[in-house]
Each structure stands twice: as structure tokens, then as C-alpha cells.
Design a protein around this motif. Structure first.
Motif, PDB file in Angstrom:
ATOM      1  N   GLU A 190      48.811 125.069  54.810  1.00  0.00           N
ATOM      2  CA  GLU A 190      48.283 123.783  54.360  1.00  0.00           C
ATOM      3  C   GLU A 190      48.684 123.527  52.910  1.00  0.00           C
ATOM      4  OE1 GLU A 190      46.377 120.214  55.281  1.00  0.00           O
ATOM      5  OE2 GLU A 190      46.909 121.906  56.589  1.00  0.00           O
ATOM      6  N   ILE A 191      48.635 124.572  52.077  1.00  0.00           N
ATOM      7  CA  ILE A 191      49.092 124.436  50.695  1.00  0.00           C
ATOM      8  C   ILE A 191      50.585 124.103  50.664  1.00  0.00           C
ATOM      9  CG2 ILE A 191      49.490 125.692  48.532  1.00  0.00           C
ATOM     10  CD1 ILE A 191      46.934 127.321  49.219  1.00  0.00           C
ATOM     11  N   TYR A 192      51.349 124.794  51.483  1.00  0.00           N
ATOM     12  CA  TYR A 192      52.800 124.568  51.546  1.00  0.00           C
ATOM     13  C   TYR A 192      53.116 123.118  51.909  1.00  0.00           C
ATOM     14  CZ  TYR A 192      57.581 124.861  53.373  1.00  0.00           C
ATOM     15  OH  TYR A 192      58.917 124.649  53.630  1.00  0.00           O
ATOM     16  N   ARG A 193      52.357 122.569  52.852  1.00  0.00           N
ATOM     17  CA  ARG A 193      52.606 121.184  53.286  1.00  0.00           C
ATOM     18  C   ARG A 193      52.112 120.154  52.279  1.00  0.00           C
ATOM     19  NH1 ARG A 193      51.501 123.546  58.613  1.00  0.00           N
ATOM     20  NH2 ARG A 193      49.259 123.397  58.203  1.00  0.00           N
ATOM     21  N   THR A 194      51.106 120.525  51.477  1.00  0.00           N
ATOM     22  CA  THR A 194      50.461 119.554  50.585  1.00  0.00           C
ATOM     23  C   THR A 194      51.047 119.554  49.182  1.00  0.00           C
ATOM     24  OG1 THR A 194      48.417 119.879  51.840  1.00  0.00           O
ATOM     25  CG2 THR A 194      48.227 118.767  49.713  1.00  0.00           C
ATOM     26  N   ASP A 195      51.384 120.717  48.658  1.00  0.00           N
ATOM     27  CA  ASP A 195      51.865 120.858  47.281  1.00  0.00           C
ATOM     28  C   ASP A 195      53.291 121.381  47.292  1.00  0.00           C
ATOM     29  OD1 ASP A 195      52.379 121.393  44.636  1.00  0.00           O
ATOM     30  OD2 ASP A 195      50.562 122.556  44.271  1.00  0.00           O
ATOM     31  N   GLU A 196      54.242 120.492  47.048  1.00  0.00           N
ATOM     32  CA  GLU A 196      55.656 120.868  47.123  1.00  0.00           C
ATOM     33  C   GLU A 196      56.074 121.831  46.022  1.00  0.00           C
ATOM     34  OE1 GLU A 196      57.901 117.288  47.114  1.00  0.00           O
ATOM     35  OE2 GLU A 196      57.262 116.659  49.121  1.00  0.00           O
ATOM     36  N   THR A 197      55.292 121.904  44.951  1.00  0.00           N
ATOM     37  CA  THR A 197      55.647 122.789  43.833  1.00  0.00           C
ATOM     38  C   THR A 197      54.865 124.102  43.857  1.00  0.00           C
ATOM     39  OG1 THR A 197      53.966 121.831  42.363  1.00  0.00           O
ATOM     40  CG2 THR A 197      56.128 120.758  42.426  1.00  0.00           C
ATOM     41  N   ALA A 198      54.155 124.359  44.939  1.00  0.00           N
ATOM     42  CA  ALA A 198      53.273 125.516  45.004  1.00  0.00           C
ATOM     43  C   ALA A 198      54.029 126.834  44.915  1.00  0.00           C
ATOM     44  CB  ALA A 198      52.467 125.480  46.300  1.00  0.00           C
ATOM     45  N   GLU A 199      53.476 127.764  44.131  1.00  0.00           N
ATOM     46  CA  GLU A 199      53.912 129.157  44.136  1.00  0.00           C
ATOM     47  C   GLU A 199      52.824 129.953  44.852  1.00  0.00           C
ATOM     48  OE1 GLU A 199      54.953 130.714  40.303  1.00  0.00           O
ATOM     49  OE2 GLU A 199      55.779 128.793  39.632  1.00  0.00           O
ATOM     50  N   ILE A 200      53.129 130.436  46.054  1.00  0.00           N
ATOM     51  CA  ILE A 200      52.119 131.055  46.912  1.00  0.00           C
ATOM     52  C   ILE A 200      52.375 132.554  47.027  1.00  0.00           C
ATOM     53  CG2 ILE A 200      51.049 131.062  49.197  1.00  0.00           C
ATOM     54  CD1 ILE A 200      52.058 128.167  49.527  1.00  0.00           C
ATOM     55  N   THR A 201      51.383 133.337  46.634  1.00  0.00           N
ATOM     56  CA  THR A 201      51.428 134.786  46.795  1.00  0.00           C
ATOM     57  C   THR A 201      50.325 135.194  47.752  1.00  0.00           C
ATOM     58  OG1 THR A 201      52.260 135.122  44.548  1.00  0.00           O
ATOM     59  CG2 THR A 201      51.264 137.025  45.641  1.00  0.00           C
ATOM     60  N   VAL A 202      50.684 135.988  48.770  1.00  0.00           N
ATOM     61  CA  VAL A 202      49.714 136.472  49.746  1.00  0.00           C
ATOM     62  C   VAL A 202      49.684 137.994  49.684  1.00  0.00           C
ATOM     63  CG1 VAL A 202      48.969 136.456  52.147  1.00  0.00           C
ATOM     64  CG2 VAL A 202      50.236 134.498  51.236  1.00  0.00           C
ATOM     65  N   LEU A 203      48.487 138.540  49.561  1.00  0.00           N
ATOM     66  CA  LEU A 203      48.300 139.987  49.455  1.00  0.00           C
ATOM     67  C   LEU A 203      47.568 140.473  50.699  1.00  0.00           C
ATOM     68  CD1 LEU A 203      47.028 139.981  45.758  1.00  0.00           C
ATOM     69  CD2 LEU A 203      49.395 140.268  46.548  1.00  0.00           C
ATOM     70  N   GLU A 204      48.277 141.152  51.584  1.00  0.00           N
ATOM     71  CA  GLU A 204      47.712 141.619  52.847  1.00  0.00           C
ATOM     72  C   GLU A 204      47.604 143.144  52.843  1.00  0.00           C
ATOM     73  OE1 GLU A 204      46.317 142.651  56.393  1.00  0.00           O
ATOM     74  OE2 GLU A 204      46.212 140.618  55.561  1.00  0.00           O
ATOM     75  N   ARG A 205      46.407 143.647  53.104  1.00  0.00           N
ATOM     76  CA  ARG A 205      46.170 145.088  53.102  1.00  0.00           C
ATOM     77  C   ARG A 205      46.908 145.792  54.238  1.00  0.00           C
ATOM     78  NH1 ARG A 205      40.095 146.922  54.197  1.00  0.00           N
ATOM     79  NH2 ARG A 205      40.672 145.933  56.166  1.00  0.00           N
ATOM     80  N   GLY A 206      47.011 145.133  55.390  1.00  0.00           N
ATOM     81  CA  GLY A 206      47.692 145.732  56.536  1.00  0.00           C
ATOM     82  C   GLY A 206      49.187 145.476  56.517  1.00  0.00           C
ATOM     83  N   GLU A 207      49.789 145.610  57.689  1.00  0.00           N
ATOM     84  CA  GLU A 207      51.240 145.462  57.801  1.00  0.00           C
ATOM     85  C   GLU A 207      51.638 144.229  58.594  1.00  0.00           C
ATOM     86  OE1 GLU A 207      52.689 149.070  59.487  1.00  0.00           O
ATOM     87  OE2 GLU A 207      52.051 150.323  57.805  1.00  0.00           O
ATOM     88  N   ASP A 208      50.671 143.469  59.074  1.00  0.00           N
ATOM     89  CA  ASP A 208      50.979 142.354  59.967  1.00  0.00           C
ATOM     90  C   ASP A 208      50.316 141.073  59.503  1.00  0.00           C
ATOM     91  OD1 ASP A 208      52.398 143.897  62.166  1.00  0.00           O
ATOM     92  OD2 ASP A 208      50.478 144.941  62.102  1.00  0.00           O
ATOM     93  N   TYR A 209      50.989 139.959  59.777  1.00  0.00           N
ATOM     94  CA  TYR A 209      50.522 138.633  59.401  1.00  0.00           C
ATOM     95  C   TYR A 209      50.267 137.803  60.652  1.00  0.00           C
ATOM     96  CZ  TYR A 209      51.391 138.658  54.329  1.00  0.00           C
ATOM     97  OH  TYR A 209      51.326 138.886  52.982  1.00  0.00           O
ATOM     98  N   SER A 210      49.337 136.884  60.548  1.00  0.00           N
ATOM     99  CA  SER A 210      49.210 135.744  61.442  1.00  0.00           C
ATOM    100  C   SER A 210      49.309 136.108  62.925  1.00  0.00           C
ATOM    101  CB  SER A 210      50.300 134.711  61.087  1.00  0.00           C
ATOM    102  OG  SER A 210      50.009 133.458  61.627  1.00  0.00           O
TER     103      SER A 210
END
Length: 443
Positions: free
Chosen positions: A18-38
Motif C-alpha cells: 500500500e505504501i509502494y502504491r501510494t508514495d512513489e518516493t518511499a524508501e521501504i525497509t522490511v525486517l523479518e525474523r524468519g526466512e519467508d515473506y507473504s
């Protein structure tokens, strides 16, 4: 704008997109404890019993997709240990290297989910004792089952426990289910739970109700389960006794939590701390019937809250409208559905209420193939507004539960069900839907 998201599964990646679609200048960092996403946690029991052929089938997007297609700094094996809320810095450890790291943020979202409860029982770390939440958990369970497991013991009779009882049984395992309370599926009232008990016994599940597990014994591998009443031999254990919000790392930040550790949020998914949001299983959700904050960790809620959090962080104000506790589960030949309050909850909240029960055909009585629906509606004694419903049967449960969910969302009375223009054809319904028949009979 620097956005940091802690947690990369349902709520976290709904927010990231949603951030990616809304803010074209966004710098997004995701910190996941495990090894798998989504990935779809709710599909894991059906991978284990081969209804879903491959584990990969429950994965929506791999971490590489978020990195390469969407340009996110999507990390794995990164555990957050602390947050400096004054300077807006997240601290953590790279679990692969052991090195510390820090990331600054303008907006922070916490979507760390909830971890399975794992009490400090004797023998809890023996081989063969499992929990189920992640893809890694699923792989370990499947590998362990291939080691000649014949008897499985499930501790806990909630949704995961019931789904896994069916999963293990369809794999040809002997299954014992131990429940501390006097009924499985405690979100249902006892009269409805009796139907679940009957189905479990018919399908060969050995139910042990009213017993509390105290520990496990074995040499290298679990060999028996000890309760406050008996000892049962087994060679595999699944713990399914509930979850707790993964918020321990927030100690010292001053963030407001509920008594069970879930992060308190407002309708915009904002926490009590500036520029920090929370969503999903680690956050509270407003219950529309109870009219207060609750904590009902469900995949539907996590995805909705994540989307709303991401929109608000990126400057598009949206509100989370609350939950009704709507849920459904397949248990062998039965479908178990419920929404709103149970009779027990209505009593605890001191709501004056009436109960309407019914057994009805899933479609027109003269059309072959109908099945019995066991139905229970709870409504306010004075206003007649619907408070909740529970439906168990083999066919047509999902249709009625969703109708009830819509009715509860819009504060309808039990009598107003009669006027709703529902679909009808003999293979699907009678001219009067079973819900409408109950509305006509209500006081």
C-alpha cells in the motif's frame, strides 16, 4: 520518507504494498525474523496432509520479488531487539552472522504477529514436540512424520488443533487430542461444541477433555505425554494452545499494550507513540459488538489492518472499522461457523439477551442432497439487535455465516432478517432461508 516495517508476512507486506502504491518516493525497509515473506499461514494444515500439493503454493510473493520488482530493502533472519523512540532508530541482530544493526525511520510499522504459546513444561524441547506457524515449522513437521510416526498427540482444541487433528487422521495416524477445558472449540457454546465432539469421535479422534498437560518424557525423542490425570504414550506432539503477541522487544519504549501484550491502536492503526503504527496479530482490534478493544488474531483482520496502516503512513487516511470475530473451519465432514458474541460472552458482558435455536435443511426440503444445519442466534432482549450466531453443518454454513456477518455489521435486528432479499433456487435454499425462518419465530 523512510518507512520501516518489522514483520514481513500478512499485515507487514499488505502495508508495504500500500505504501509502494501510494508514495512513489518511499524508501521501504522490511525486517523479518524468519526466512519467508507473504505466505498463507491458514493453508499450512492442508499442505501437511497433501490437500495442497506443494508448500510453495501458499506463498504469495517470495522475498526476491519485493527486492527486485518493488525495490524494497527486504531482509530475512533479522530480529529486532529494541527501538529508540526518541531518535527513531530500530536496533536488531542479524541471526545469520550475529552482527548488530540499526535502521532509522520516519514512519515505523510493527507487524510482528503472535507466536505459539510454548510453556516451560518438562520435556518441551524433546525431538518430536512441534508448534505450527511458519513454512519452516511445516517442513519440520512433514519431515518428522516421515520418520515412522504412528501416534500423534495434539495439545489444545482450538482451530489449529481441530484442523490438524483432521490433517493427521487423513494421513493414517492415530490421534489423541487433549483439551484442558470441558469442550473443544471454546469460541462456541457448549451445546454447539457437543456436535464437534460427536464428529471427532465418529472419525476416530481420541478426545481427552478436562485434562491439563504437565510435561513430556522420553530419551532423545518424546515418548509420552503427562497430564494431571494420566500418562499417554505417543511419538509426536503438536502444541496448539494459543498464541501471544510478539511484543517483548518493546519493553522500555512506553508503548501502550493490553493485558495480554497486544499493542493498543486507534482506528488509523496508530499506537500511543509518535510515528509508530501497528497491525495484525500483534495489535488489538476494535470489536463492533462489544464496543471495546479485543484481540482476535485472524488472517483476514491482519491483511485489512496492514493495508489501512500502510495507507495512513503514506498520507492516505483510512479507518479500520472493527471486527465481529467472524470465523469458519472445516472439521472432517462438518463446517463450523460463528460470528459476533457467543452466549457465554453475552453473559460476561451482562447483555440482556435471547437465544433462538433451530435445525433446518440446507436447501429446499424436496430437493435431494440436503443436510441438517444446526443454528443458534443470540439477540438483544430489548432492541432485538443481533448479537451473534453459530452454525454447524455439512452444507450451506458459509452462506449463512456471511449473511449474519453483514447483518451484524449493519446493526440489524433478528426480525429484519425476514425482509432481506436473499437468493433462492431449490438446490441452494428454500423460499424462506433458515435464518429468515428463525427471524419469523423470534419473540
Amino acid at each position: 520518507m523512510k518507512y520501516v516495517i518489522i514483520g514481513g508476512v500478512a499485515a507487514g507486506m499488505s502495508a508495504a504494498m500500500e505504501i509502494y502504491r501510494t508514495d512513489e518516493t518511499a524508501e521501504i525497509t522490511v525486517l523479518e525474523r524468519g526466512e519467508d515473506y507473504s505466505y498463507g499461514q491458514c493453508g499450512l494444515p492442508y499442505v501437511i496432509n497433501d490437500v495442497i500439493p506443494e508448500l510453495e503454493d501458499v506463498v504469495a510473493r517470495r522475498v526476491e520479488t519485493f527486492r527486485e520488482k518493488y525495490g524494497m530493502d527486504a531482509r530475512i533472519s533479522t530480529e529486532v531487539t529494541n527501538i529508540n523512540v526518541k531518535d527513531q532508530i530500530v536496533y536488531g541482530i542479524d541471526l545469520e552472522t550475529g552482527d548488530g544493526f540499526q535502521v532509522s525511520y520516519d514512519k515505523l510499522l510493527i507487524t510482528t504477529g503472535a507466536d505459539p504459546v510454548k510453556p516451560k513444561w518438562e520435556g518441551i524441547d524433546l525431538k518430536g514436540v512441534h508448534t505450527l506457524k511458519t513454512l519452516t515449522d511445516t517442513e519440520e513437521i512433514m519431515q518428522d512424520l516421515d520418520e515412522g510416526v504412528e501416534h500423534v498427540t495434539i495439545v489444545g482444541g482450538g482451530y489449529i488443533g481441530l484442523e490438524m487433528a483432521e490433517s493427521f487422521k487423513t494421513l493414517g495416524k492415530e490421534v489423541t487430542l487433549i483439551q484442558r477445558g470441558e469442550q473443544v472449540a471454546p469460541i462456541f457454546d457448549s451445546d454447539m461444541a457437543d456436535l464437534i465432539h460427536e464428529e471427532a469421535k465418529q472419525k476416530g479422534i481420541d478426545l481427552k477433555l478436562g485434562e491439563s498437560v504437565t510435561g513430556f518424557s522420553g530419551k532423545d525423542r518424546v515418548e509420552s505425554v503427562k497430564t494431571d490425570q494420566h500418562t499417554y504414550s505417543t511419538d509426536f506432539v503438536l502444541l496448539a494452545i494459543g498464541v501471544l503477541a510478539n511484543t517483548q522487544f518493546l519493553q522500555g519504549t512506553g508503548i501502550h499494550l493490553n493485558p495480554r501484550g497486544a499493542i493498543l491502536v486507534n482506528p488509523y492503526m496508530e499506537t500511543s507513540l509518535k510515528n509508530i503504527y501497528a497491525a495484525g496479530d500483534c495489535a488489538t482490534d476494535f470489536h463492533r459488538i462489544k464496543q471495546k478493544d479485543d484481540h482476535i488474531p485472524l488472517g483476514t483482520t491482519a491483511n485489512k489492518q496492514g493495508r489501512i496502516a500502510g495507507a495512513n503512513m503514506a498520507g492516505n487516511p483510512l479507518q479500520f472499522k472493527g471486527v465481529l470475530g467472524t470465523s469458519i473451519i472445516k472439521f472432517f465432514d462438518l463446517t463450523l461457523g460463528r460470528v459476533g458474541l457467543s452466549e457465554r460472552e453475552a453473559e460476561q458482558l451482562k447483555f440482556p439477551y435471547e437465544v433462538q435455536t433451530s435445525k433446518a435443511n440446507s436447501h429446499a426440503g424436496y430437493y435431494p442432497g440436503g443436510e441438517t444445519l444446526h443454528m443458534k442466534l443470540i439477540y438483544h432482549r430489548d432492541s432485538k439487535k443481533l448479537l451473534g450466531g453459530q452454525i454447524i453443518g455439512k452444507k450451506g454454513v458459509d452462506k449463512r455465516v456471511d449473511v449474519l456477518a453483514m447483518a451484524l455489521y449493519h446493526d440489524m435486528t433478528i426480525h429484519e432478517l425476514v425482509d432481506v432479499d436473499l437468493s433462492y433456487a431449490p438446490p441452494y435454499n428454500g423460499v424462506w432461508d433458515p435464518l429468515q425462518q428463525m427471524g419469523r419465530k423470534a419473540k
